[in-house]
Scaffold this motif. Sequence first.
Motif, PDB file in Angstrom:
ATOM      1  N   ALA A  30      -1.622  -2.079  17.545  1.00  0.00           N
ATOM      2  CA  ALA A  30      -2.063  -1.291  16.386  1.00  0.00           C
ATOM      3  C   ALA A  30      -0.894  -0.737  15.574  1.00  0.00           C
ATOM      4  O   ALA A  30      -0.947  -0.691  14.343  1.00  0.00           O
ATOM      5  CB  ALA A  30      -2.956  -0.145  16.860  1.00  0.00           C
ATOM      6  N   LEU A  31       0.171  -0.323  16.259  1.00  0.00           N
ATOM      7  CA  LEU A  31       1.258   0.353  15.554  1.00  0.00           C
ATOM      8  C   LEU A  31       1.880  -0.535  14.478  1.00  0.00           C
ATOM      9  O   LEU A  31       2.045  -0.120  13.327  1.00  0.00           O
ATOM     10  CB  LEU A  31       2.331   0.809  16.558  1.00  0.00           C
ATOM     11  N   LEU A  32       2.238  -1.776  14.856  1.00  0.00           N
ATOM     12  CA  LEU A  32       2.866  -2.651  13.863  1.00  0.00           C
ATOM     13  C   LEU A  32       1.852  -3.095  12.811  1.00  0.00           C
ATOM     14  O   LEU A  32       2.202  -3.367  11.667  1.00  0.00           O
ATOM     15  CB  LEU A  32       3.512  -3.872  14.531  1.00  0.00           C
ATOM     16  N   ASP A  33       0.590  -3.181  13.206  1.00  0.00           N
ATOM     17  CA  ASP A  33      -0.415  -3.643  12.258  1.00  0.00           C
ATOM     18  C   ASP A  33      -0.830  -2.555  11.267  1.00  0.00           C
ATOM     19  O   ASP A  33      -1.000  -2.828  10.083  1.00  0.00           O
ATOM     20  CB  ASP A  33      -1.666  -4.126  13.012  1.00  0.00           C
ATOM     21  N   LEU A  34      -0.996  -1.326  11.751  1.00  0.00           N
ATOM     22  CA  LEU A  34      -1.614  -0.278  10.933  1.00  0.00           C
ATOM     23  C   LEU A  34      -0.695   0.914  10.669  1.00  0.00           C
ATOM     24  O   LEU A  34      -1.027   1.792   9.875  1.00  0.00           O
ATOM     25  CB  LEU A  34      -2.903   0.223  11.622  1.00  0.00           C
ATOM     26  N   GLY A  35       0.451   0.955  11.357  1.00  0.00           N
ATOM     27  CA  GLY A  35       1.330   2.122  11.273  1.00  0.00           C
ATOM     28  C   GLY A  35       1.756   2.460   9.846  1.00  0.00           C
ATOM     29  O   GLY A  35       1.762   3.632   9.450  1.00  0.00           O
ATOM     30  N   ALA A  36       2.092   1.458   9.047  1.00  0.00           N
ATOM     31  CA  ALA A  36       2.555   1.733   7.676  1.00  0.00           C
ATOM     32  C   ALA A  36       1.448   2.391   6.869  1.00  0.00           C
ATOM     33  O   ALA A  36       1.718   3.187   5.959  1.00  0.00           O
ATOM     34  CB  ALA A  36       2.997   0.444   6.990  1.00  0.00           C
ATOM     35  N   TYR A  37       0.210   2.071   7.191  1.00  0.00           N
ATOM     36  CA  TYR A  37      -0.921   2.618   6.432  1.00  0.00           C
ATOM     37  C   TYR A  37      -1.220   4.061   6.832  1.00  0.00           C
ATOM     38  O   TYR A  37      -1.450   4.907   5.977  1.00  0.00           O
ATOM     39  CB  TYR A  37      -2.172   1.764   6.645  1.00  0.00           C
ATOM     40  N   VAL A  38      -1.249   4.343   8.129  1.00  0.00           N
ATOM     41  CA  VAL A  38      -1.584   5.725   8.516  1.00  0.00           C
ATOM     42  C   VAL A  38      -0.451   6.691   8.171  1.00  0.00           C
ATOM     43  O   VAL A  38      -0.667   7.884   8.020  1.00  0.00           O
ATOM     44  CB  VAL A  38      -1.978   5.865  10.019  1.00  0.00           C
ATOM     45  N   MET A  39       0.766   6.154   8.017  1.00  0.00           N
ATOM     46  CA  MET A  39       1.894   7.035   7.643  1.00  0.00           C
ATOM     47  C   MET A  39       1.963   7.311   6.147  1.00  0.00           C
ATOM     48  O   MET A  39       2.690   8.202   5.700  1.00  0.00           O
ATOM     49  CB  MET A  39       3.218   6.376   8.058  1.00  0.00           C
ATOM     50  N   LEU A  40       1.233   6.514   5.374  1.00  0.00           N
ATOM     51  CA  LEU A  40       1.355   6.583   3.913  1.00  0.00           C
ATOM     52  C   LEU A  40       1.156   7.998   3.351  1.00  0.00           C
ATOM     53  O   LEU A  40       2.006   8.512   2.622  1.00  0.00           O
ATOM     54  CB  LEU A  40       0.328   5.635   3.293  1.00  0.00           C
ATOM     55  N   TRP A  41       0.043   8.630   3.693  1.00  0.00           N
ATOM     56  CA  TRP A  41      -0.272   9.926   3.081  1.00  0.00           C
ATOM     57  C   TRP A  41       0.622  11.043   3.611  1.00  0.00           C
ATOM     58  O   TRP A  41       1.129  11.857   2.817  1.00  0.00           O
ATOM     59  CB  TRP A  41      -1.763  10.243   3.244  1.00  0.00           C
ATOM     60  N   PRO A  42       0.850  11.134   4.940  1.00  0.00           N
ATOM     61  CA  PRO A  42       1.787  12.166   5.400  1.00  0.00           C
ATOM     62  C   PRO A  42       3.171  12.011   4.772  1.00  0.00           C
ATOM     63  O   PRO A  42       3.793  12.989   4.320  1.00  0.00           O
ATOM     64  CB  PRO A  42       1.853  11.934   6.914  1.00  0.00           C
ATOM     65  N   TRP A  43       3.655  10.771   4.700  1.00  0.00           N
ATOM     66  CA  TRP A  43       4.981  10.500   4.138  1.00  0.00           C
ATOM     67  C   TRP A  43       5.008  10.867   2.663  1.00  0.00           C
ATOM     68  O   TRP A  43       5.923  11.537   2.161  1.00  0.00           O
ATOM     69  CB  TRP A  43       5.322   9.025   4.360  1.00  0.00           C
ATOM     70  N   GLY A  44       3.987  10.443   1.926  1.00  0.00           N
ATOM     71  CA  GLY A  44       3.931  10.714   0.493  1.00  0.00           C
ATOM     72  C   GLY A  44       3.807  12.197   0.197  1.00  0.00           C
ATOM     73  O   GLY A  44       4.335  12.685  -0.799  1.00  0.00           O
ATOM     74  N   ALA A  45       3.090  12.931   1.050  1.00  0.00           N
ATOM     75  CA  ALA A  45       2.817  14.341   0.762  1.00  0.00           C
ATOM     76  C   ALA A  45       3.849  15.289   1.357  1.00  0.00           C
ATOM     77  O   ALA A  45       4.099  16.358   0.805  1.00  0.00           O
ATOM     78  CB  ALA A  45       1.426  14.705   1.291  1.00  0.00           C
ATOM     79  N   MET A  46       4.445  14.891   2.509  1.00  0.00           N
ATOM     80  CA  MET A  46       5.332  15.856   3.196  1.00  0.00           C
ATOM     81  C   MET A  46       6.718  15.285   3.504  1.00  0.00           C
ATOM     82  O   MET A  46       7.551  15.977   4.076  1.00  0.00           O
ATOM     83  CB  MET A  46       4.682  16.302   4.519  1.00  0.00           C
ATOM     84  N   GLY A  47       6.924  14.025   3.186  1.00  0.00           N
ATOM     85  CA  GLY A  47       8.225  13.423   3.489  1.00  0.00           C
ATOM     86  C   GLY A  47       8.204  12.685   4.820  1.00  0.00           C
ATOM     87  O   GLY A  47       7.158  12.514   5.441  1.00  0.00           O
ATOM     88  N   PHE A  48       9.383  12.250   5.247  1.00  0.00           N
ATOM     89  CA  PHE A  48       9.476  11.483   6.492  1.00  0.00           C
ATOM     90  C   PHE A  48       9.470  12.463   7.666  1.00  0.00           C
ATOM     91  O   PHE A  48      10.087  13.530   7.587  1.00  0.00           O
ATOM     92  CB  PHE A  48      10.757  10.652   6.495  1.00  0.00           C
ATOM     93  N   PRO A  49       8.774  12.140   8.755  1.00  0.00           N
ATOM     94  CA  PRO A  49       8.673  13.112   9.851  1.00  0.00           C
ATOM     95  C   PRO A  49      10.013  13.361  10.536  1.00  0.00           C
ATOM     96  O   PRO A  49      10.815  12.448  10.707  1.00  0.00           O
ATOM     97  CB  PRO A  49       7.685  12.459  10.820  1.00  0.00           C
ATOM     98  N   SER A  50      10.202  14.616  10.962  1.00  0.00           N
ATOM     99  CA  SER A  50      11.431  14.923  11.708  1.00  0.00           C
ATOM    100  C   SER A  50      11.251  14.539  13.174  1.00  0.00           C
ATOM    101  O   SER A  50      12.221  14.391  13.909  1.00  0.00           O
ATOM    102  CB  SER A  50      11.757  16.410  11.584  1.00  0.00           C
ATOM    103  N   GLY A  51      10.007  14.378  13.590  1.00  0.00           N
ATOM    104  CA  GLY A  51       9.733  13.944  14.959  1.00  0.00           C
ATOM    105  C   GLY A  51       8.324  13.409  15.040  1.00  0.00           C
ATOM    106  O   GLY A  51       7.500  13.690  14.166  1.00  0.00           O
ATOM    107  N   ALA A  52       8.042  12.601  16.071  1.00  0.00           N
ATOM    108  CA  ALA A  52       6.684  12.077  16.232  1.00  0.00           C
ATOM    109  C   ALA A  52       6.429  11.770  17.699  1.00  0.00           C
ATOM    110  O   ALA A  52       7.311  11.264  18.407  1.00  0.00           O
ATOM    111  CB  ALA A  52       6.503  10.819  15.387  1.00  0.00           C
TER     112      ALA A  52
END
Length: 360
Positions: free
Chosen positions: A200-222
């Motif tokens: 799932a991560l390689l398939d869908l990861g870019a999509y689920v990260m889209l809104w958090p990344w766009g709204a808050m930037g790149f995560p400092s941790g995950a």
Amino acid sequence: MTTHIAAPLLPLDADPRTATGRTLGWGVVSTGRIARKVTPDIASLEDSRLVAVSSRSQEKADAFARDVGAERAYGDAEGHSGLDRMLADPEVDVVYVASPHGQHRDHALAAIRAGKHVVCEKAFTVNAGEAREVFQAAREQKVFVMEAVWTRFQPGVQRLLRLIADGAIGEVEWVQTDLGFAAPEDPEHRIWRQDAGGGALLDLGAYVMLWPWGAMGFPSGADITARLRDGVDELSSITGSYRGGVAQMQMSLVSSCPSTATISGTKGSIRVGAPMHSPRSAVVSLSGDAQESGQAGSEETLEFPFTGVGYVYEMREATTRIQRGDLESPVMCWDDTLRQMELFDNLRRQIGVRYPNDAA
Ligand SMILES: NC(=O)c1ccc[n+]([C@@H]2O[C@H](COP(=O)([O-])OP(=O)(O)OC[C@H]3O[C@@H](n4cnc5c(N)ncnc54)[C@H](OP(=O)(O)O)[C@@H]3O)[C@@H](O)[C@H]2O)c1
């Protein structure tokens, strides 16, 4: 607040099919599901020509070319791969790589070394090391390369990210996204195969990260929690820490999910309708200020334009950048792909998912 994904801003009202320069010849790698879906959008650009398709099978290449109107079909023949045969075609300027993740590095590198520009499906490669190799080759050959994260170029995404950046819902502190579907049970399907970079991560990861990344930037941790099947992640939940807040991102290859996103700020929230990675509408709710001024809250539904099946926007960006001589797009730049692949490497280490390509 970051505006990184939305900057520089793409023209929202222009028809993405309108020519912006010389006509480019496209070659499509593979005859799979997404190649079939995306190719008509490529062909719809006024300044594109669908020159060829490559496949491991001449028969499949012929059928695909017939169906989508590609001028030539290259399958494996006489000791040469269909891909190599297509890369020898001087009328192919840009190669769209639509093979499984595990093959992206090899296919993109072959295209770059043949002097072709590349638009490569997500996940760009299996790991960050492979991505670095591809970008280094592109730098040396001076060709354009972009990971095909089509979502970033969608008018709905661009418009909402601008609203957020302008402070429409205040400071964003919490984002929730989910994406999932029941994938075919076939263990030979690329999504379940380690050699194909399944999970799932390689398939869908870019999509689920889209809104958090766009709204808050790149995560400092995950941190990630996942359930594995045959060595790949089939169900997972990522909690991301951001400078301003927290995000919850869920992915599934076994269940049908709402596939929506909620972005919550200090003054209101945005609910992005399904599919949240290719939105047609969103509801913006402002909480009002009942106690201070008696002002009531409000709710507005925004509708977004949509052309083709949604891939035409990223293909317009790639085409225009290539026509200008750019090597990358600032909307989906190399650094973003690298940071994302590094994060995926980190998350895979946490859940013990390792691919054969990791050993190289
Ligand atoms: N942007 C989107 O909306 C979206 C949606 C789904 C998938 N994707 C991405 O698109 C890529 C392909 O996904 P898909 O769902 O189209 O996969 P798919 O249906 O399995 O097709 C992949 C194709 O790659 C070719 N291929 C080359 N080497 C292969 C190998 N070693 N094993 C298997 N196939 C090989 C095959 O075509 P030939 O037999 O003709 O060589 C195969 O049909 C992935 O990166 C995926 O994440 C993007």
